[in-house]
Scaffold this motif. Structure first.
Motif, mmCIF file in Angstrom:
data_model
loop_
_atom_site.group_PDB
_atom_site.id
_atom_site.type_symbol
_atom_site.label_atom_id
_atom_site.label_comp_id
_atom_site.label_asym_id
_atom_site.label_seq_id
_atom_site.Cartn_x
_atom_site.Cartn_y
_atom_site.Cartn_z
ATOM 1 N N SER A 47 29.470 26.896 37.928
ATOM 2 C CA SER A 47 28.176 27.536 37.648
ATOM 3 C C SER A 47 27.657 28.385 38.797
ATOM 4 N N ASN A 48 28.572 29.015 39.530
ATOM 5 C CA ASN A 48 28.176 29.970 40.564
ATOM 6 C C ASN A 48 28.193 31.386 39.988
ATOM 7 N N LYS A 49 27.426 32.286 40.622
ATOM 8 C CA LYS A 49 27.317 33.642 40.096
ATOM 9 C C LYS A 49 27.226 34.651 41.226
ATOM 10 N N ALA A 50 28.001 35.748 41.089
ATOM 11 C CA ALA A 50 27.895 36.884 41.999
ATOM 12 C C ALA A 50 27.456 38.101 41.213
ATOM 13 N N PHE A 51 26.460 38.804 41.743
ATOM 14 C CA PHE A 51 25.984 39.998 41.076
ATOM 15 C C PHE A 51 26.928 41.180 41.291
ATOM 16 N N ASP A 52 27.874 41.027 42.237
ATOM 17 C CA ASP A 52 28.928 42.020 42.410
ATOM 18 C C ASP A 52 30.268 41.343 42.155
ATOM 19 N N SER A 53 31.034 40.974 43.192
ATOM 20 C CA SER A 53 32.368 40.407 43.010
ATOM 21 C C SER A 53 32.507 39.027 43.646
ATOM 22 N N ASN A 73 31.938 29.932 36.287
ATOM 23 C CA ASN A 73 31.555 30.866 37.340
ATOM 24 C C ASN A 73 31.634 32.294 36.793
ATOM 25 N N THR A 74 30.784 33.193 37.323
ATOM 26 C CA THR A 74 30.754 34.557 36.814
ATOM 27 C C THR A 74 30.590 35.559 37.943
ATOM 28 N N ALA A 75 31.203 36.718 37.745
ATOM 29 C CA ALA A 75 30.989 37.867 38.631
ATOM 30 C C ALA A 75 30.761 39.092 37.771
ATOM 31 N N THR A 76 29.786 39.893 38.146
ATOM 32 C CA THR A 76 29.503 41.101 37.385
ATOM 33 C C THR A 76 30.680 42.063 37.443
ATOM 34 N N ASN A 77 31.352 42.118 38.593
ATOM 35 C CA ASN A 77 32.530 42.979 38.729
ATOM 36 C C ASN A 77 33.804 42.137 38.758
ATOM 37 N N ASN A 78 34.553 42.108 39.851
ATOM 38 C CA ASN A 78 35.874 41.481 39.879
ATOM 39 C C ASN A 78 35.841 40.025 40.368
ATOM 40 N N TYR A 79 36.863 39.252 39.979
ATOM 41 C CA TYR A 79 37.095 37.899 40.468
ATOM 42 C C TYR A 79 35.978 36.932 40.043
ATOM 43 N N GLY A 80 36.120 36.430 38.841
ATOM 44 C CA GLY A 80 35.086 35.567 38.284
ATOM 45 C C GLY A 80 34.847 34.284 39.033
ATOM 46 N N ALA A 81 35.885 33.729 39.683
ATOM 47 C CA ALA A 81 35.706 32.440 40.354
ATOM 48 C C ALA A 81 36.279 32.418 41.772
ATOM 49 N N ALA A 94 44.558 20.576 37.836
ATOM 50 C CA ALA A 94 43.649 21.695 38.086
ATOM 51 C C ALA A 94 43.227 22.314 36.761
ATOM 52 N N THR A 95 41.920 22.541 36.617
ATOM 53 C CA THR A 95 41.371 23.128 35.396
ATOM 54 C C THR A 95 40.505 24.337 35.743
ATOM 55 N N PHE A 96 40.788 25.452 35.062
ATOM 56 C CA PHE A 96 39.982 26.667 35.179
ATOM 57 C C PHE A 96 39.453 26.977 33.784
ATOM 58 N N ASP A 97 38.144 26.837 33.592
ATOM 59 C CA ASP A 97 37.569 26.918 32.252
ATOM 60 C C ASP A 97 36.284 27.741 32.253
ATOM 61 N N GLN A 98 36.205 28.702 31.333
ATOM 62 C CA GLN A 98 34.986 29.468 31.084
ATOM 63 C C GLN A 98 34.490 30.230 32.307
ATOM 64 N N ASN A 99 35.414 30.793 33.058
ATOM 65 C CA ASN A 99 35.055 31.703 34.137
ATOM 66 C C ASN A 99 35.138 33.142 33.629
ATOM 67 N N THR A 100 34.266 34.020 34.165
ATOM 68 C CA THR A 100 34.148 35.359 33.613
ATOM 69 C C THR A 100 33.980 36.398 34.718
ATOM 70 N N ALA A 101 34.746 37.476 34.602
ATOM 71 C CA ALA A 101 34.557 38.647 35.469
ATOM 72 C C ALA A 101 34.302 39.855 34.590
ATOM 73 N N GLY A 102 33.299 40.657 34.971
ATOM 74 C CA GLY A 102 33.060 41.893 34.241
ATOM 75 C C GLY A 102 34.173 42.894 34.437
ATOM 76 N N GLY A 103 34.863 42.806 35.583
ATOM 77 C CA GLY A 103 36.025 43.634 35.874
ATOM 78 C C GLY A 103 37.303 42.842 35.694
ATOM 79 N N MET A 104 38.150 42.789 36.741
ATOM 80 C CA MET A 104 39.452 42.142 36.614
ATOM 81 C C MET A 104 39.436 40.709 37.161
ATOM 82 N N THR A 125 37.686 34.916 30.914
ATOM 83 C CA THR A 125 37.572 36.275 30.384
ATOM 84 C C THR A 125 37.456 37.283 31.519
ATOM 85 N N ALA A 126 38.200 38.380 31.381
ATOM 86 C CA ALA A 126 38.044 39.531 32.270
ATOM 87 C C ALA A 126 37.657 40.737 31.437
ATOM 88 N N GLY A 127 36.771 41.556 31.992
ATOM 89 C CA GLY A 127 36.360 42.763 31.286
ATOM 90 C C GLY A 127 37.439 43.822 31.263
#
Length: 336
Positions: A47-53, A73-81, A94-104, A125-127
């Motif tokens: 549940s961390n968030k970056a407004f850029d990457s 975890n989410t990033a508006t641009n690249n690298y969601g986590a 190791a589990t990676f679940d529901q992380n999101t990047a607006g870019g790659m 998800t990656a944008g």
């Protein structure tokens, strides 16, 4: 912690029995560490968030002595986590679940990743490209591997890309991943080896290769089930530039290409058990399987109800051997 002359943090190593993070930032939603991170126990990064990457953590490397959970975890641009310039080492699952990047890169970017237990990449998800992961080196998983429901919404590699080899110590599931471009599931630019069974089902690419693209050989130690995959370009399910070797039975059914080769292309292909090739379809040529070399099957074969809009309804191969003189089997080819 190590600081430079201006008081900026250069590197940090942390050790604990349990580590958890939940933070917000412009870049690096949780932390930027110029060196290595070590956690002696379990680690939860959620549940961390970056407004850029970099939605959660950037570091040289991460070593976790127990289980690792990276989620939401989410990033508006690249690298969601996680963005690691070196390696990830997890001693447990190791589990990676529901992380999101607006870019790659929706969840994990690293050089190598070694997970001693089971690995799960779901709902990332990656944008653009690399829905869940991008590795510049190798991927090694000691237990089961699960890659499901990952998305590259505006590009290629619904699960992601591994530059080196990918080895899985037990079974592998690649299911319901999507990319608007090429490769709905995972691309491995070298050897892809699964000690147990492989299931690749219901993956979709807007471009070529519905499920898996392998630049080297593919080695499956158990059965292979390749069903319900679809590509807008060539290769409805699998593209294997080297040899595809399946020790057990193989089921290749209900795959589709809107171009040519409805299910599988491999340089050559060997199946140690039975082979079922049913209801695959290509809008142009080769409804099911094409090999550049021989297709060899030890067990019985059924090839039925495959379709091509152009030439070759089912299989195109440079030589085909079914059974042996000492162990003859039945080949059923009907309704193609």
């Amino acid at each position: 912690r190590v600081y430079d002359e201006e008081g900026n943090l250069e590197s940090e190593t942390t050790t604990s029995t349990t580590s958890e993070t939940t933070n917000v930032g412009a870049n690096h939603g949780a932390a930027f560490v110029g060196g290595a991170i070590t956690v002696d126990g379990d680690a939860t990064i959620t549940s961390n968030k970056a407004f850029d990457s970099v939605g959660a953590v950037e570091a040289t490397s991460l070593r976790v002595g127990g289980t690792l959970l990276v989620s939401e975890n989410t990033a508006t641009n690249n690298y969601g986590a996680l963005k690691l310039n070196g390696s990830l080492n997890a001693m447990g699952d190791a589990t990676f679940d529901q992380n999101t990047a607006g870019g790659m890169v929706g969840a994990l970017s690293a050089y190598n990743a070694t997970i001693d237990g089971a690995a799960t990449f779901t709902n990332n998800t990656a944008g653009t490209n690399f829905g869940a992961l991008r590795l510049s080196g190798a991927l090694a998983i000691g237990g089961d591997a699960t890659f499901t429901s990952n998305k590259a919404e505006g590009g290629a590699y619904g699960v992601g890309f591994v530059k080196g080899s990918a080895t899985i110590g037990s079974d592998a599931l690649v299911s319901s991943n999507t990319a608007s471009g090429n490769v709905g599931g995972l691309m491995v630019d070298s050897l892809f080896a699964v000690a147990g069974a492989l299931t690749a089902t219901d993956n979709v690419a807007g471009g070529a290769v519905g499920a898996l693209q392998i630049s080297g050989d593919m080695e499956i130690g158990g059965d292979a089930t390749i069903t319900g995959n679809e590509a807008g370009g060539k290769y409805g399910a699998l593209y294997v530039n080297g040899a595809a070797n399946i020790v057990g039975d193989a089921v290749v059914e209900n795959n589709r290409s809107d171009s040519s080769i409805g299910a599988i292309y491999a340089h050559d292909m060997t199946v140690g058990g039975t082979l079922s090739v049913k209801s695959n379809e290509a809008a142009e040529n080769v409804g099911a399987i094409m090999t550049g070399g021989p297709l060899t099957v030890a067990g019985a074969v059924e090839i039925s109800e495959n379709r091509a809009g152009g030439n070759t309804g089912a299989i195109s191969a440079l030589g085909m051997t079914i059974g042996t003189a000492d162990a003859p089997v039945t080949a059923t080819i009907v309704g193609n």
